[in-house]
Design a protein around this motif. Structure first.
Motif, mmCIF file in Angstrom:
data_model
loop_
_atom_site.group_PDB
_atom_site.id
_atom_site.type_symbol
_atom_site.label_atom_id
_atom_site.label_comp_id
_atom_site.label_asym_id
_atom_site.label_seq_id
_atom_site.Cartn_x
_atom_site.Cartn_y
_atom_site.Cartn_z
ATOM 1 N N SER A 1 0.832 -1.208 0.000
ATOM 2 C CA SER A 1 0.000 0.000 0.000
ATOM 3 C C SER A 1 0.867 1.259 0.000
ATOM 4 C CB SER A 1 -0.939 0.010 1.201
ATOM 5 O OG SER A 1 -0.195 0.024 2.408
ATOM 6 N N TYR A 2 2.087 1.128 0.504
ATOM 7 C CA TYR A 2 3.032 2.240 0.531
ATOM 8 C C TYR A 2 3.328 2.750 -0.884
ATOM 9 C CZ TYR A 2 7.575 4.574 1.178
ATOM 10 O OH TYR A 2 8.617 5.461 1.165
ATOM 11 N N LEU A 3 3.312 1.853 -1.863
ATOM 12 C CA LEU A 3 3.621 2.248 -3.235
ATOM 13 C C LEU A 3 2.563 3.169 -3.822
ATOM 14 C CD1 LEU A 3 5.033 -1.043 -4.784
ATOM 15 C CD2 LEU A 3 6.284 0.965 -3.986
ATOM 16 N N TRP A 4 1.335 3.087 -3.350
ATOM 17 C CA TRP A 4 0.283 3.986 -3.842
ATOM 18 C C TRP A 4 0.603 5.431 -3.489
ATOM 19 C CZ3 TRP A 4 -2.636 2.404 -7.515
ATOM 20 C CH2 TRP A 4 -2.996 1.060 -7.603
ATOM 21 N N PHE A 5 1.406 5.604 -2.461
ATOM 22 C CA PHE A 5 1.852 6.946 -2.095
ATOM 23 C C PHE A 5 3.229 7.242 -2.691
ATOM 24 C CE2 PHE A 5 4.493 9.491 0.781
ATOM 25 C CZ PHE A 5 3.824 10.702 0.701
ATOM 26 N N ARG A 6 4.129 6.277 -2.602
ATOM 27 C CA ARG A 6 5.529 6.524 -2.952
ATOM 28 C C ARG A 6 5.745 6.782 -4.440
ATOM 29 N NH1 ARG A 6 10.012 8.207 -0.198
ATOM 30 N NH2 ARG A 6 11.478 8.433 -1.884
ATOM 31 N N ILE A 7 5.124 6.031 -5.311
ATOM 32 C CA ILE A 7 5.339 6.223 -6.747
ATOM 33 C C ILE A 7 4.850 7.598 -7.196
ATOM 34 C CG2 ILE A 7 4.704 5.400 -9.050
ATOM 35 C CD1 ILE A 7 4.995 2.535 -7.925
#
Length: 150
Positions: free
Chosen positions: A127-133
């Motif tokens: 779920s972190y990738l939905w923010f990080r990318i």
């Protein structure tokens, strides 16, 4: 999330300080100052959370501790480089490349649930990738617009 808050808060404050001091808005300068402060903040993490940052680096890369320290130092130098006319465009292009190169480490951290502050495997996960990318894309665009496109 903290780096994004720092970027936006410093940008907002800097816009108004520059306006107060010069009676003009200078959004590119405010953007570069905010990016510099954010990079210094994130660089501190390289020294405070070295073990967790090492866990993000792909296994085939040797000297993980040195890589973490070197990238932290790069963030400081390149952030400061954004503030000087003679180095800002070079610093910006290197930062854009740097932001692209560190994305795989962030993907690895998400896949492996790495929590860099605790150096453990109980982080936020994919779920972190939905923010990080999107944040990586924002950082690239931010540097380009505030430094190269002006």
């Amino acid at each position: 999330m903290k780096p994004l808050f720092i970027l936006l808060i410093v940008f907002t404050i800097t816009v108004f300080v520059i306006k107060f001091l010069t009676h003009h808005y200078n959004l590119p300068l405010a953007g570069r100052i905010a990016m510099c402060v954010m990079l210094i903040f994130t660089a501190i993490g390289h020294f405070a959370f070295t073990k967790g940052m090492e866990m993000m680096i792909p296994d085939f890369i040797p000297f993980k501790t040195e890589v973490v320290y070197l990238t932290g130092l790069m963030e400081i130098i390149l952030g400061i480089g954004l503030l000087f006319p003679s180095t800002r465009v070079y610093s910006a292009w290197i930062l854009i490349i740097f932001f692209m190169l560190i994305l795989p480490a962030n993907i690895k951290a998400a896949i492996e649930n790495i929590d860099i502050q605790k150096a453990s495997f109980d982080g936020p996960g994919l779920s972190y990738l939905w923010f990080r990318i999107p944040m990586q894309i924002l950082l690239i665009i931010w540097v380009y617009i505030s430094t190269i496109r002006i």
